[in-house]
Design a protein around this motif. Structure first.
Motif, PDB file in Angstrom:
ATOM      1  N   UNK A   1     112.248 -69.699 -29.300  1.00 32.43           N
ATOM      2  CA  UNK A   1     112.413 -70.644 -30.390  1.00 32.43           C
ATOM      3  C   UNK A   1     111.053 -71.182 -30.810  1.00 32.43           C
ATOM      4  N   UNK A   2     111.044 -72.384 -31.351  1.00 31.47           N
ATOM      5  CA  UNK A   2     109.785 -72.987 -31.779  1.00 31.47           C
ATOM      6  C   UNK A   2     108.959 -73.399 -30.568  1.00 31.47           C
ATOM      7  N   UNK A   3     107.681 -73.083 -30.596  1.00 29.41           N
ATOM      8  CA  UNK A   3     106.778 -73.496 -29.528  1.00 29.41           C
ATOM      9  C   UNK A   3     105.552 -74.142 -30.165  1.00 29.41           C
ATOM     10  N   UNK A   4     105.178 -75.303 -29.665  1.00 26.87           N
ATOM     11  CA  UNK A   4     104.037 -76.042 -30.198  1.00 26.87           C
ATOM     12  C   UNK A   4     102.889 -76.009 -29.204  1.00 26.87           C
ATOM     13  N   UNK A   5     101.715 -75.582 -29.672  1.00 24.73           N
ATOM     14  CA  UNK A   5     100.508 -75.586 -28.849  1.00 24.73           C
ATOM     15  C   UNK A   5      99.686 -76.795 -29.258  1.00 24.73           C
ATOM     16  N   UNK A   6      99.527 -77.735 -28.342  1.00 26.31           N
ATOM     17  CA  UNK A   6      98.745 -78.921 -28.639  1.00 26.31           C
ATOM     18  C   UNK A   6      97.253 -78.597 -28.644  1.00 26.31           C
ATOM     19  N   UNK A   7      96.468 -79.593 -28.933  1.00 22.20           N
ATOM     20  CA  UNK A   7      95.034 -79.396 -29.117  1.00 22.20           C
ATOM     21  C   UNK A   7      94.381 -78.713 -27.923  1.00 22.20           C
ATOM     22  N   UNK A   8      93.555 -77.714 -28.223  1.00 18.46           N
ATOM     23  CA  UNK A   8      92.712 -77.053 -27.218  1.00 18.46           C
ATOM     24  C   UNK A   8      91.276 -77.171 -27.714  1.00 18.46           C
ATOM     25  N   UNK A   9      90.405 -77.751 -26.914  1.00 18.75           N
ATOM     26  CA  UNK A   9      89.009 -77.930 -27.312  1.00 18.75           C
ATOM     27  C   UNK A   9      88.130 -76.969 -26.525  1.00 18.75           C
TER      28      UNK A   9
END
Length: 297
Positions: free
Chosen positions: A165-173
């Protein structure tokens, strides 16, 4: 010590459950009003098998040492699952319904896999200071959100995420030391600020914030809504599906240039600035057929 095998723990709820061994741990149903902590001795790498349901406010694996492969054969219910708080964890398999507010992985971990069919509800998946590559395979279910924080880790890591389903990748620095990122989902979201040192690939419909690769290409294999700039250092940028501009977008492939390719339509009443230096920019379908671009360079 030898292996540990139990029947059900906490028919009437225990305040806490704490099991430690240097060898294999086999558990029946675990029912705790407080924390559930399972870990091997510091030098051990025994497998952990949850053969029944697991209920606890907080579930910790490798909280006191290393554990090997972990299998959940029954339903898992709890506020949070933490793996590798002290030691390392091997492969993890969920074989039944899972409801967790978060999964927090703090040490080098193998593959996390959904096994047999069952509902997976996990509000957030966080990798903190891992020393090993990350592979999440949730092809039949849903792990919702992934947050990689690897600033104290042991070098660059590769991250591969598969979700039904939907997958969200949060901030990667940059300081998180992520080399390659590969995301597959029916509706993936990359929030503003995803930076890697190698290739980034998003497969499926993708809602992308700012994506940056300092040493690899950017590929969206599917329809894309662009909310942020796409930037590489002399490597290609490509989108295979219909592209919608949701903001003022710049695509820059660096001073040495990389190719920029759109294999389908590009729409959106927003400025589009393309910088490929001496390399090629290609459009294989209509551009702004329904909404005129505000600016196109």
């Amino acid at each position: 010590g030898g292996n540990i095998t139990t029947g059900n723990l906490g028919g009437t709820r225990l305040s806490t459950v704490n099991v430690v061994s240097g060898n294999t741990i086999n558990l029946g149903n675990v029912n705790s009003a407080g924390a559930v902590q399972v870990g091997s001795g510091a030098a051990g790498t025994g497998a952990v098998n949850f053969n029944g349901t697991v209920d606890g406010t907080a579930i910790t694996l490798a909280g006191g040492g290393n554990v090997g492969d972990v299998t959940f054969d029954g339903a898992v219910n709890g506020n949070a699952l933490t793996m590798g708080a002290v030691g390392s964890v091997g492969n993890v398999v969920f074989n039944a319904a899972t409801t967790l507010t978060s999964v927090d992985i703090r040490q080098g971990t193998g593959t996390i896999t959904d096994g047999a069919a069952g509902s997976r509800t996990v509000a957030g998946l966080t990798y903190l200071d891992t020393t090993g590559n990350i592979t999440l395979d949730s092809a039949a279910n849903d792990f919702a959100t992934v947050d990689v924080q690897n600033s104290a880790g042991g070098g660059n890591i590769d991250v591969a995420l598969v979700d039904a389903n939907a997958i969200t990748v949060n901030q990667i620095v940059a300081a998180d030391n992520v080399n390659t990122l590969a995301v597959t989902g029916t509706a993936s979201t990359a929030t503003a600020g995803v930076e890697t040192s190698g290739d980034q690939t998003f497969t499926g419909t993708t809602n992308a914030g700012a994506l940056t690769s300092t040493g690899g290409s950017l590929t969206i294999d599917g329809a894309a809504t662009l909310n942020g700039n796409l930037t590489t250092t002399n490597d290609d940028v490509s989108v295979t599906g219909a592209t919608t501009l949701a903001a003022d977008i710049t695509i820059d492939t660096g001073g040495g240039g990389g190719n920029i390719a759109f294999a389908s339509t590009v729409e959106g009443a927003q400025p589009l600035d393309l910088a490929a230096e001496t390399r090629n920019v290609s459009f294989r379908a209509q551009v702004a057929s329904t909404h005129a671009l505000k600016n196109f360079k």
